[in-house]
Design a protein around this motif. Structure first.
Motif, PDB file in Angstrom:
ATOM      1  N   ARG A 439      -7.343 -22.747  82.724  1.00  0.00           N
ATOM      2  CA  ARG A 439      -8.283 -23.157  81.677  1.00  0.00           C
ATOM      3  C   ARG A 439      -9.694 -22.620  81.955  1.00  0.00           C
ATOM      4  NH1 ARG A 439      -5.138 -23.999  77.486  1.00  0.00           N
ATOM      5  NH2 ARG A 439      -3.331 -25.310  78.106  1.00  0.00           N
ATOM      6  N   MET A 443     -11.872 -20.327  79.634  1.00  0.00           N
ATOM      7  CA  MET A 443     -13.221 -20.786  79.273  1.00  0.00           C
ATOM      8  C   MET A 443     -14.227 -19.639  79.407  1.00  0.00           C
ATOM      9  SD  MET A 443     -15.029 -23.363  78.286  1.00  0.00           S
ATOM     10  CE  MET A 443     -16.739 -23.903  78.291  1.00  0.00           C
ATOM     11  N   GLU A 452     -17.452 -21.051  70.297  1.00  0.00           N
ATOM     12  CA  GLU A 452     -17.687 -22.461  70.637  1.00  0.00           C
ATOM     13  C   GLU A 452     -16.446 -23.319  70.421  1.00  0.00           C
ATOM     14  OE1 GLU A 452     -21.033 -24.003  68.591  1.00  0.00           O
ATOM     15  OE2 GLU A 452     -22.470 -22.632  69.539  1.00  0.00           O
ATOM     16  N   THR A 453     -15.654 -23.013  69.395  1.00  0.00           N
ATOM     17  CA  THR A 453     -14.430 -23.811  69.145  1.00  0.00           C
ATOM     18  C   THR A 453     -13.472 -23.695  70.306  1.00  0.00           C
ATOM     19  OG1 THR A 453     -14.675 -23.450  66.766  1.00  0.00           O
ATOM     20  CG2 THR A 453     -12.507 -24.159  67.564  1.00  0.00           C
ATOM     21  N   GLN A 455     -14.277 -22.877  73.314  1.00  0.00           N
ATOM     22  CA  GLN A 455     -14.900 -23.519  74.473  1.00  0.00           C
ATOM     23  C   GLN A 455     -14.622 -25.026  74.482  1.00  0.00           C
ATOM     24  OE1 GLN A 455     -19.073 -22.510  74.610  1.00  0.00           O
ATOM     25  NE2 GLN A 455     -18.673 -20.277  74.456  1.00  0.00           N
ATOM     26  N   HIS A 456     -14.856 -25.689  73.313  1.00  0.00           N
ATOM     27  CA  HIS A 456     -14.609 -27.151  73.253  1.00  0.00           C
ATOM     28  C   HIS A 456     -13.144 -27.468  73.515  1.00  0.00           C
ATOM     29  CE1 HIS A 456     -18.600 -28.384  72.109  1.00  0.00           C
ATOM     30  NE2 HIS A 456     -18.656 -27.485  71.098  1.00  0.00           N
ATOM     31  N   ARG A 457     -12.218 -26.630  72.997  1.00  0.00           N
ATOM     32  CA  ARG A 457     -10.790 -26.894  73.203  1.00  0.00           C
ATOM     33  C   ARG A 457     -10.450 -26.817  74.684  1.00  0.00           C
ATOM     34  NH1 ARG A 457      -9.161 -23.527  69.873  1.00  0.00           N
ATOM     35  NH2 ARG A 457      -8.646 -21.787  71.254  1.00  0.00           N
ATOM     36  N   GLN A 458     -10.997 -25.796  75.389  1.00  0.00           N
ATOM     37  CA  GLN A 458     -10.707 -25.662  76.816  1.00  0.00           C
ATOM     38  C   GLN A 458     -11.334 -26.797  77.624  1.00  0.00           C
ATOM     39  OE1 GLN A 458      -8.523 -23.650  77.909  1.00  0.00           O
ATOM     40  NE2 GLN A 458      -8.265 -22.748  75.853  1.00  0.00           N
ATOM     41  N   ILE A 459     -12.533 -27.218  77.203  1.00  0.00           N
ATOM     42  CA  ILE A 459     -13.181 -28.356  77.888  1.00  0.00           C
ATOM     43  C   ILE A 459     -12.316 -29.612  77.766  1.00  0.00           C
ATOM     44  CG2 ILE A 459     -15.154 -29.918  77.802  1.00  0.00           C
ATOM     45  CD1 ILE A 459     -16.894 -27.460  77.064  1.00  0.00           C
ATOM     46  N   ASP A 460     -11.789 -29.880  76.551  1.00  0.00           N
ATOM     47  CA  ASP A 460     -10.915 -31.056  76.361  1.00  0.00           C
ATOM     48  C   ASP A 460      -9.674 -30.960  77.228  1.00  0.00           C
ATOM     49  OD1 ASP A 460     -12.675 -32.087  74.541  1.00  0.00           O
ATOM     50  OD2 ASP A 460     -11.615 -31.314  72.758  1.00  0.00           O
ATOM     51  N   GLU A 463     -10.630 -31.642  80.801  1.00  0.00           N
ATOM     52  CA  GLU A 463     -10.912 -33.081  80.977  1.00  0.00           C
ATOM     53  C   GLU A 463      -9.614 -33.870  81.090  1.00  0.00           C
ATOM     54  OE1 GLU A 463     -13.570 -36.618  78.883  1.00  0.00           O
ATOM     55  OE2 GLU A 463     -13.292 -34.689  77.867  1.00  0.00           O
TER      56      GLU A 463
END
Length: 642
Positions: A439, A443, A452-453, A455-460, A463
């Motif tokens: 991931r 990222m 950005e989309t 990026q947020h998906r990989q961050i989730d 997490e």
């Protein structure tokens, strides 16, 4: 100084001797009182009661005398019992020399009255028998006269019909004369039946006549009735068919008016009753004289009895005063022994020793027991309490050390279980770590593209992987912490799942499938969740090792078992190599194992068994028929409230 039991024995002996002295003095007084009362009962009191007894019996006899004068039957008269009572009284109570001559004549008269009473009762019995015979004779006479009257009525009706149809004057006159004769005979029999019935009725009344005058009246009526009967019989023709009737009438006359007939016997009865009445009056007169003499003697005896009773009461009063003084002295001595010796020397030290024992039982300690310096039984007991307190302290210290050792052994078992599962746990952590690195690479690419989309998906995703690793580590920390045998409600299904999570890597490497019985859904027990999970992990680990020994894959099932009252049970069943020749009970002994050397210490089942017993439950093993082992766990169930 004498021992306590010696002193108590001496004091008890002194108290018993004092008590026996008081009891002996009391018994002597009671013996004297008993002698006085016996003398009063057997000598003086009976003499005083003779007058009242004789008065009551004389009054009863006077009443019976009056009843005798007007009685018409003496068959159930109480006169016999009354005379017998007076005779017994005169013979027994007044049998001394002074009264014997005076009472002899009265006794003879009473005996004569009894003999006459027996004669009157015999006469009454004969009269009742004759009345019964008279009744049958009267029935025979009435039946015979009725039959003859019926015959004459029939003849009269026949003659009347023949007369009405007769045409010849001479024959008609002869039939008329014959009809008149038949009617005359019929009337004679009707009058004869009435006269004989009157004679029988009067005879019955005669047997109950109350006086000679009344008897004479009945006798005159009876004579008139039989005169009429004889006149009617004389008017009858001398025929054989009337013979039976004449004999019955003659027998009736004999039973009533004969020399030994009913009227004659009733006259004898009246004569005997009058004679008995005269004898009773004489006896009553003589008894009245005897009663007056007894009253004079009773007055003299009453004065002597009063003096004797006064002397007896005075002596009893002095004796009671002495007994009260002795009792007060004995009570004072007993109270002195109780409060001046027993209470301070025995009771108080025993109370303090009891308090010391309660303190020891409550977990406290005693540095110095009361009375330990004494040289008697109390001192020995005090020193024994000190020794007991010291031994209790040593025992508590040993128990604390044993409990600490047990807790450390349980903790070591946890660590050993974690060590044996380390490969599987590492695999569980390596997976999310590898995914996390992937991931991070994705990222960087998203950052380079300024997406950005992505990026947020990989961050989730990262997490979620971090949370997964956090849960695994938190579970390991909770499993590894020390436990204090808590008692709380524990749902079994979450524990099964938590234990299977720890064993997931192990099961995956060995191709083992875990099944959980749906019947255990909602099952709740009472225990320590960490310790119960430790037992489950140990059982699942043993089952996994047993399956691995077979060289192939296998299956482990957690099944619901039949519950005992107040408990909940489940079993861990595997398809592994089994226990072999090992006795299932010996499998719980420390350092006993079926594994090869170096693959286990043989402490897991022993620790698990002690954990279950400490939680109030049980753990047992049994070989399966085909293959594998069944480990059954029993825990206290959740209390259900109505």
């Amino acid at each position: 100084m004498p021992q306590i039991w010696t002193r108590l024995f001496i004091l008890t002996l002194a108290a018993v001797m004092s008590t026996w002295i008081v009891v002996g003095f009391s018994m002597q007084t009671l013996r004297y009182a008993s002698g006085v009362v016996k003398e009063l009962e057997t000598d003086q009191v009976p003499r005083l009661t003779q007058t009242s007894q004789l008065s009551a019996q004389v009054a009863d006899l006077a009443v019976l005398s009056n009843e005798l004068l007007f009685a018409n039957s003496l068959s159930e008269s109480p006169l016999s019992n009354a005379t017998a009572d007076i005779s017994g009284f005169l013979s027994g109570s007044l049998g001394d020399a002074a009264m014997r001559a005076e009472t002899r004549g009265i006794l003879d008269q009473l005996d004569l009255i009894n003999r006459k009473l027996v004669r009157t009762q015999r006469i009454e019995a004969d009269a009742r028998s004759e009345i019964s015979r008279l009744r049958w004779l009267d029935v025979e006479i009435q039946e015979e006269t009725a039959a003859l009257a019926a015959d004459f009525n029939f003849n009269i009706q026949a003659q009347t019909r023949a007369l009405a149809g007769e045409a010849d004057v001479q024959d008609r006159a002869e039939r008329a004369d014959h009809l008149v004769e038949e009617m005359h005979l019929r009337d004679i029999f009707a009058e004869l039946a009435a006269a004989s019935a009157t004679a029988f009725s009067v005879a019955v009344q005669t047997s109950g006549s109350r006086s000679l005058a009344q008897l004479d009246q009945f006798a005159e009526i009876e004579a008139d009735a039989f005169a009429q009967v004889r006149n009617l019989l004389a008017r009858l023709p001398e025929k054989s068919e009337f013979l039976t009737l004449r004999q019955s009438v003659s027998a009736l006359d004999s039973l009533i008016n004969g020399r030994e007939g009913l009227i004659a016997k009733r006259r004898d009865w009246h004569a005997l009753r009058g004679s008995m009445y005269a004898e009773l009056e004489t006896v009553l007169s003589r008894l009245s004289d005897l009663q007056q003499r007894l009253q004079q003697d009773a007055a003299v005896q009453r004065g002597g009895l009063t003096a004797d009773i006064a002397a007896f009461a005075q002596r009893i009063q002095r004796t009671m005063l002495l007994l009260m003084m002795a009792t007060v002295l004995a009570l004072a001595g007993g109270m002195a022994i109780l409060f001046l010796y027993i209470r301070p020397v025995i009771i108080r030290p025993m109370q303090r020793l009891t308090s010391a024992m309660h303190a020891i039982a409550s977990g406290g300690s005693v540095e110095m027991a009361p009375g330990a310096s004494r040289n008697d039984e109390i001192g020995q007991l005090s020193r024994a309490v000190l020794a007991f307190s010291a031994s209790v302290d040593e025992r508590d210290h040993a128990i604390a050390e044993l409990k600490q050792t047990q807790n450390e052994l349980v903790q070591a078992g946890k660590m050993a279980a974690l060590g044996s599962l380390s490969a599987g746990i590492g695999h569980e952590l390596n997976q999310p770590l590898g995914a996390l690195r992937q991931r991070l690479h994705l990222m960087r690419s998203a950052v380079g593209r300024a997406d950005e989309t992505a990026q947020h998906r990989q961050i989730d995703k990262m997490e979620a992987l971090a949370e997964r690793m956090e849960r695994i580590i938190t579970h390991l920390k909770r499993f590894a912490r020390r436990s204090e045998y808590r008692r709380e409600e524990v749902a079994l299904i979450p524990l099964f799942r938590a234990a299977s999570d720890l064993m997931k890597g192990n099961f995956a490497d060995r191709g083992i499938t875990l099944g959980i019985d749906p019947a255990l859904e909602g099952a709740v027990c009472v225990g320590d969740p960490v310790l119960v999970e430790q037992v489950l992990v140990n059982l699942l680990s043993n089952a996994s090792d047993a399956i691995a020994e077979t060289g192939g894959s296998g299956r482990i099932d957690i099944r619901s078992e039949t519950d005992e009252a107040g408990f909940i049970s489940f079993s861990v069943v595997d398809s592994g190599a089994g226990l072999g020749d090992l006795d299932p009970k010996r499998a719980f002994d420390p350092f006993v194992s079926t594994k090869d050397p170096g693959k286990g210490l043989g402490l897991g089942l022993s620790i698990s068994y002690n954990i279950m017993r400490g939680l109030g439950g049980n753990l047992s093993l049994s070989d399966r028929r085909d293959s594998g082992v069944r480990a059954t766990v029993t825990l206290p169930a959740k209390e259900t409230r109505p």
